[in-house]
Design an enzyme around this catalytic site. Structure first.
Site, mmCIF file in Angstrom:
data_model
loop_
_atom_site.group_PDB
_atom_site.id
_atom_site.type_symbol
_atom_site.label_atom_id
_atom_site.label_comp_id
_atom_site.label_asym_id
_atom_site.label_seq_id
_atom_site.Cartn_x
_atom_site.Cartn_y
_atom_site.Cartn_z
ATOM 1 N N GLY A 9 37.138 35.955 -28.672
ATOM 2 C CA GLY A 9 38.216 35.609 -27.786
ATOM 3 C C GLY A 9 39.100 34.674 -28.179
ATOM 4 O O GLY A 9 39.667 33.808 -27.385
ATOM 5 N N GLN A 13 44.406 32.049 -24.505
ATOM 6 C CA GLN A 13 45.072 30.984 -24.151
ATOM 7 C C GLN A 13 44.115 29.679 -24.883
ATOM 8 O O GLN A 13 44.767 28.997 -25.422
ATOM 9 C CB GLN A 13 45.285 30.639 -22.824
ATOM 10 C CG GLN A 13 46.431 29.469 -22.539
ATOM 11 C CD GLN A 13 46.260 28.940 -21.016
ATOM 12 O OE1 GLN A 13 45.402 29.258 -20.208
ATOM 13 N NE2 GLN A 13 46.900 28.142 -20.500
ATOM 14 N N ASP A 35 38.198 38.567 -31.854
ATOM 15 C CA ASP A 35 38.874 39.044 -30.750
ATOM 16 C C ASP A 35 38.874 40.583 -30.848
ATOM 17 O O ASP A 35 39.016 40.968 -31.737
ATOM 18 C CB ASP A 35 40.257 38.283 -30.627
ATOM 19 C CG ASP A 35 40.686 38.397 -29.057
ATOM 20 O OD1 ASP A 35 40.917 37.115 -28.574
ATOM 21 O OD2 ASP A 35 41.001 39.483 -28.385
ATOM 22 N N TYR A 143 35.956 37.193 -9.988
ATOM 23 C CA TYR A 143 36.009 36.209 -11.050
ATOM 24 C C TYR A 143 34.950 35.106 -10.928
ATOM 25 O O TYR A 143 33.962 34.574 -11.811
ATOM 26 C CB TYR A 143 37.371 35.646 -11.463
ATOM 27 C CG TYR A 143 37.534 34.567 -12.402
ATOM 28 C CD1 TYR A 143 37.486 35.050 -13.959
ATOM 29 C CD2 TYR A 143 37.925 33.255 -12.145
ATOM 30 C CE1 TYR A 143 37.291 34.016 -14.639
ATOM 31 C CE2 TYR A 143 38.020 32.516 -13.143
ATOM 32 C CZ TYR A 143 37.878 32.711 -14.418
ATOM 33 O OH TYR A 143 38.115 31.638 -15.445
HETATM 34 P P1 NAD Z 1 42.699 34.693 -22.234
HETATM 35 O O1 NAD Z 1 42.589 35.724 -21.149
HETATM 36 O O2 NAD Z 1 43.917 34.057 -22.457
HETATM 37 O O3 NAD Z 1 41.924 35.008 -23.521
HETATM 38 C C1 NAD Z 1 40.798 35.761 -23.593
HETATM 39 C C2 NAD Z 1 40.670 36.542 -25.124
HETATM 40 O O4 NAD Z 1 39.458 37.373 -24.885
HETATM 41 C C3 NAD Z 1 41.883 37.222 -25.166
HETATM 42 O O5 NAD Z 1 42.297 36.818 -26.324
HETATM 43 C C4 NAD Z 1 41.086 38.845 -25.343
HETATM 44 O O6 NAD Z 1 41.932 39.740 -26.056
HETATM 45 C C5 NAD Z 1 39.885 38.394 -25.704
HETATM 46 N N1 NAD Z 1 39.100 39.631 -25.181
HETATM 47 C C6 NAD Z 1 39.172 40.205 -23.963
HETATM 48 N N2 NAD Z 1 38.079 41.292 -24.004
HETATM 49 C C7 NAD Z 1 37.458 41.032 -25.110
HETATM 50 C C8 NAD Z 1 36.505 42.011 -25.513
HETATM 51 N N3 NAD Z 1 35.778 42.755 -25.079
HETATM 52 N N4 NAD Z 1 35.845 41.488 -26.853
HETATM 53 C C9 NAD Z 1 36.341 40.332 -27.558
HETATM 54 N N5 NAD Z 1 37.600 39.680 -27.033
HETATM 55 C C10 NAD Z 1 38.252 40.086 -25.848
HETATM 56 O O7 NAD Z 1 41.550 33.630 -21.497
HETATM 57 P P2 NAD Z 1 41.474 31.810 -21.639
HETATM 58 O O8 NAD Z 1 42.632 31.487 -20.664
HETATM 59 O O9 NAD Z 1 41.687 31.654 -23.165
HETATM 60 O O10 NAD Z 1 40.122 31.737 -21.128
HETATM 61 C C11 NAD Z 1 39.034 31.650 -21.845
HETATM 62 C C12 NAD Z 1 37.781 31.458 -21.048
HETATM 63 O O11 NAD Z 1 37.945 30.289 -20.203
HETATM 64 C C13 NAD Z 1 37.253 32.487 -20.190
HETATM 65 O O12 NAD Z 1 36.152 32.459 -19.983
HETATM 66 C C14 NAD Z 1 38.112 31.871 -18.915
HETATM 67 O O13 NAD Z 1 37.337 32.357 -17.556
HETATM 68 C C15 NAD Z 1 37.796 30.538 -18.991
HETATM 69 N N6 NAD Z 1 38.658 29.551 -18.053
HETATM 70 C C16 NAD Z 1 40.127 29.598 -18.351
HETATM 71 C C17 NAD Z 1 40.757 29.015 -17.560
HETATM 72 C C18 NAD Z 1 42.479 28.703 -17.620
HETATM 73 O O14 NAD Z 1 43.141 28.105 -17.134
HETATM 74 N N7 NAD Z 1 42.952 29.294 -18.979
HETATM 75 C C19 NAD Z 1 40.368 28.028 -16.548
HETATM 76 C C20 NAD Z 1 39.151 28.310 -16.281
HETATM 77 C C21 NAD Z 1 38.245 28.855 -16.995
#
Ligand code: NAD
Length: 316
Positions: A9, A13, A35, A143
């Protein structure tokens, strides 16, 4: 010896900034970014990158064996707002990707896992202010349910099979270099983009909705530090509360007005208001501070300065 890292992933972000920081810390050859989508960015172009589906155990195992991976950072997931639109798929992705990585560690193929949880594990019955590490957890979003179950499984795999899995309950994350991925706190990034373009902002949350937030640099620092901490310091194997600041849309708008006095904000709450209302307003992260020395560098004031300075540079 440097760890050999796989990030799943990596184009998201958090994954984007985490990949760049891990490459800087451990060397480009020791960090394998992956990813399901291949973007045209630094993550893909300036280091090792593989396309992979986190739902395919064999693909992950193949990469782990091929690159002799020791540590996996599992960042792939469906986020809060997106997950509500596709609950069954969110459950599948968020749970089964975690099981794959936990099972690889159980089988002795990797040494350490980082898996992010979220403040979404809490719900409307949780104490809203200064939410303790251990408290009532009755999440009402798919979620949040997936993250809470994930936490239980992490602790289970640690206690039953000795798996070294480490986790943080991230608050809403604010970054200038990457787009948010469909969460309930995304407004706190969008608002800065509007401000620097001299546009007004319409917020999908109401003016007094306080939520815990963090600047991305702090989140990346915490992620790397919890992974570097001695094993015995990681006493919580579900997930650590982590906190830096808490603010409402009205408060962030006021802070932006110190840079852009003409900036205005309007409020049109949508379905995300209900999600935000079920989450804590602020978080008690004493355990993270005591166990592995967590300390934030950014509050609302310096986050705003950093966001505006960097977004302006990027625009030019
Ligand atoms: P995001 O959606 O920006 O990134 C997720 C990435 O995972 C994407 O690039 C997507 O292409 C990739 N992805 C999706 N399905 C996939 C698959 N089957 N195989 C491989 N890659 C895949 O999310 P983020 O904001 O970077 O969050 C990352 C983690 O942090 C997540 O677990 C999220 O729940 C957690 N999180 C994020 C936040 C936040 O504010 N951004 C807050 C709390 C928790």
């Amino acid at each position: 010896m440097n760890p050999k890292i796989l990030i799943i992933g990596a184009c998201g972000q958090i994954g984007t900034e985490l990949t760049l920081k891990l490459r800087e810390t451990y060397g480009v050859d020791n960090v394998i970014a992956s990813d399901i989508r291949k973007l045209n960015n630094d993550v893909v172009n300036n280091g090792i990158f593989e396309v992979i589906n986190a739902l395919d155990y064999n693909q992950i195992q193949h990469l782990v064996e091929h690159y002799k991976i020791t540590d996996v950072y599992l960042m792939a997931a469906l986020l809060s707002a997106t997950a509500e639109k596709n609950p069954a798929f969110a459950w599948d992705l968020n749970m089964n990707s975690l099981f794959h990585v936990l099972n690889l560690a159980k089988a002795g193929k990797i040494k350490k896992i980082f898996w992010p949880s979220s403040i979404a594990v809490f719900g409307p019955t949780t104490p809203k202010y200064n939410t303790p590490q251990y408290t009532i957890m009755e999440p009402t979003t798919v979620y949040g349910i997936s993250k809470q179950c994930g936490e239980r499984w992490c602790e289970y795999y640690n206690k039953q099979y000795g798996v070294d899995v480490r986790s943080i309950r991230y608050p809403g994350l604010i970054s200038w270099s990457t787009e948010p991925g469909g969460g309930t706190t995304d407004y706190a990034v969008d608002i800065y983009h509007k401000a620097i373009n001299y546009e007004n902002f319409t917020c999908f949350l109401s003016e007094n909705t306080a939520l815990p937030m963090m600047y991305m640099d702090d989140a990346i620092k915490a992620t790397i530090e919890i992974m570097q901490a001695p094993t015995e310091n990681i006493k919580i194997r579900s997930s650590y509360n982590l906190s830096a600041m808490s603010f409402t849309p009205q408060e962030i708008a006021k802070e932006i007005q110190t840079h852009y006095p003409d900036f205005t904000i309007a409020y049109e709450p949508d379905f995300r208001q209900k999600i935000a209302d079920s989450w804590p307003a602020s978080i008690d992260d004493t355990s993270a501070r005591e166990d592995w020395g967590w300390k934030n560098d950014f509050d609302l004031k310096n986050t705003t300065t950093e966001m505006i300075t960097n977004l302006k540079k990027q625009l030019n």
